[in-house]
Design an enzyme around this catalytic site. Structure first.
Site, mmCIF file in Angstrom:
data_model
loop_
_atom_site.group_PDB
_atom_site.id
_atom_site.type_symbol
_atom_site.label_atom_id
_atom_site.label_comp_id
_atom_site.label_asym_id
_atom_site.label_seq_id
_atom_site.Cartn_x
_atom_site.Cartn_y
_atom_site.Cartn_z
ATOM 1 C CE LYS A 188 0.857 -9.723 -10.874
ATOM 2 N NZ LYS A 188 0.775 -9.059 -9.276
ATOM 3 N N GLY B 275 3.458 1.540 -2.199
ATOM 4 C CA GLY B 275 3.945 1.730 -3.757
ATOM 5 C C GLY B 275 2.921 2.587 -4.611
ATOM 6 C CE1 TYR C 25 4.906 -8.377 -12.249
ATOM 7 C CE2 TYR C 25 4.348 -7.755 -14.502
ATOM 8 C CZ TYR C 25 4.130 -7.772 -13.121
ATOM 9 O OH TYR C 25 3.065 -6.778 -12.682
ATOM 10 C CB SER D 263 -0.103 -8.394 -14.828
ATOM 11 O OG SER D 263 0.669 -7.421 -16.090
ATOM 12 C CB ILE E 241 -0.721 0.473 -8.068
ATOM 13 C CG1 ILE E 241 -0.361 0.707 -9.694
ATOM 14 C CG2 ILE E 241 -2.271 0.203 -8.176
ATOM 15 C CD1 ILE E 241 -0.314 -0.431 -10.476
ATOM 16 N N GLY E 242 -0.482 1.135 -5.179
ATOM 17 C CA GLY E 242 -1.195 0.776 -3.840
ATOM 18 C C GLY E 242 -1.464 1.899 -2.879
ATOM 19 N N GLY F 200 0.816 -1.207 0.187
ATOM 20 C CA GLY F 200 -0.019 0.094 -0.085
ATOM 21 C C GLY F 200 0.838 1.184 -0.148
ATOM 22 C CB ALA G 137 3.946 -7.839 -7.022
#
Length: 350
Positions: A182, A10, A178, A118, A12-13, A8, A76
């Site tokens: 995902k 980051g 990656y 993703s 996006i977070g 959270g 991630a």
């Protein structure tokens, strides 16, 4: 609800935390502040219950889950990284971390999960051959890339293909480490749902950009690399011929998609994972994005290099119709508006 947002702090977070708090939720943030994403400690959104811990830490995760109603799992390691030597870190952060979290949720009886997935799980996007209909080209040949032949041909007749929109039913075909991690996160979450009766919304983000992206790191997206170059007064360097199609979706729209998924969680099938594409619905080429960003920034025009990276796909654009039809979400930030904002928005020391 009390919602735990892993990762959270980051890019996006942190936007998700802001959106959830704005919707009236209590928010708990668990983040390890990985150096690949955080060179300096980021500001924590006001009102969030902050836990500095790694999602792979079983005891910390168990403690952070106490009293929680739902989890929004963003933690991630992202991007293509530097080379294959990064593989153990990706698998550890993304897959072991997810397994630890899901085990903790099962123990704590937390039954709602929004997973940050993703579009990379699809590999190449959707293509049609005029003669053979919908086809799935294999990985592009090195010899073709070296010669500047970037478009994948029909695997049957070698004719040119027409790219289209990928729907969630498309088969998965991850083509780098990656992407593989995902998809593994989705499989682990689906197994957790079947075992516990929990509900999972897997949000397959397309190319997310916006304020607060980390700068100058191989783990960031191409939008951040272009924006960082412009900040230094340098021309963005565009790989291949710049004709790669992508769906650039603003981070505030992605945060809203997470809030929408959490609000609609009880309508999802019990014990099942439901995947949703999260895209803007406005496909553009990488070259167009670089040009729009440079023009809005007032910096040098992009330089098309002809270089390529093995593991990159040519075209991948989404249909987000399922998310709109089932949960009522639609992207609100237009390409022009978003690029104009991003051109001068602050970046993180990523």
């Amino acid at each position: 609800m009390l919602i735990l947002v892993t990762g959270g702090a980051g890019f996006i977070g942190s936007h998700i935390v802001t959106a959830l708090a704005g919707a009236g939720h209590e928010v708990r943030v668990l983040d390890s502040l990985l150096s690949a994403a955080h060179r300096t400690a980021p500001p924590i959104p006001d009102g969030a219950d902050w836990w500095h811990a790694d999602v792979r830490d079983r005891e910390a995760v168990a403690a952070a889950l106490r009293g929680v109603d739902a989890v929004c799992h963003q933690a991630a390691m992202v991007g293509l990284g530097k080379d294959f030597a990064d593989a153990p870190d990706y698998v550890g952060c993304n897959d072991l971390g997810t397994a630890v979290l899901l085990a903790g949720m099962a123990q704590a009886g937390v039954g709602r999960l929004v997973l940050a997935s993703s579009m990379v799980v699809y590999g190449e996007g959707r293509y049609e051959c005029p003669r053979h209909g919908v086809v799935r080209p294999g990985p592009r040949r090195v010899a073709d890339l070296e010669e500047g032949r970037f478009e994948p041909p029909c695997p049957t007749c070698d004719d040119p293909l027409v790219p289209g929109l990928v729907a969630e039913e498309a088969p998965a075909d991850p083509r780098n480490v990656y992407a593989a991690t995902k998809l593994a996160q989705e499989h682990l979450s689906a197994a957790w749902g079947r075992a516990t009766g929990g509900r999972v919304a897997a949000l397959r983000y397309h190319n997310v950009y916006g304020p607060g992206m980390p700068r100058d790191t191989p783990y960031a997206g191409v939008a951040s690399l272009f924006r960082s170059a412009l900040e230094r007064g340098e021309a963005p360097r565009v790989f291949e011929d710049g004709g790669q199609l992508r769906d650039f979706v603003h981070v505030r729209d992605v945060a809203a998609a997470n809030a929408t998924a959490l609000a609609g969680m009880d309508d999802l099938p019990e014990g099942a994972l439901r995947a949703y594409n999260v895209g803007s619905g406005q496909p553009h080429t990488v070259g167009e994005m670089a040009a729009a960003l440079a023009a809005a920034h007032g910096g040098p025009k992009p330089v098309v290099t002809g270089q390529y990276r093995l593991g990159d796909v040519r075209h991948i654009t989404a249909s987000s119709q399922r998310l709109r039809d089932e949960l009522g979400w639609k992207a609100q930030v237009s390409f022009a508006e978003g690029m104009a904002e991003f051109a001068t928005a602050p970046l993180r020391a990523g």
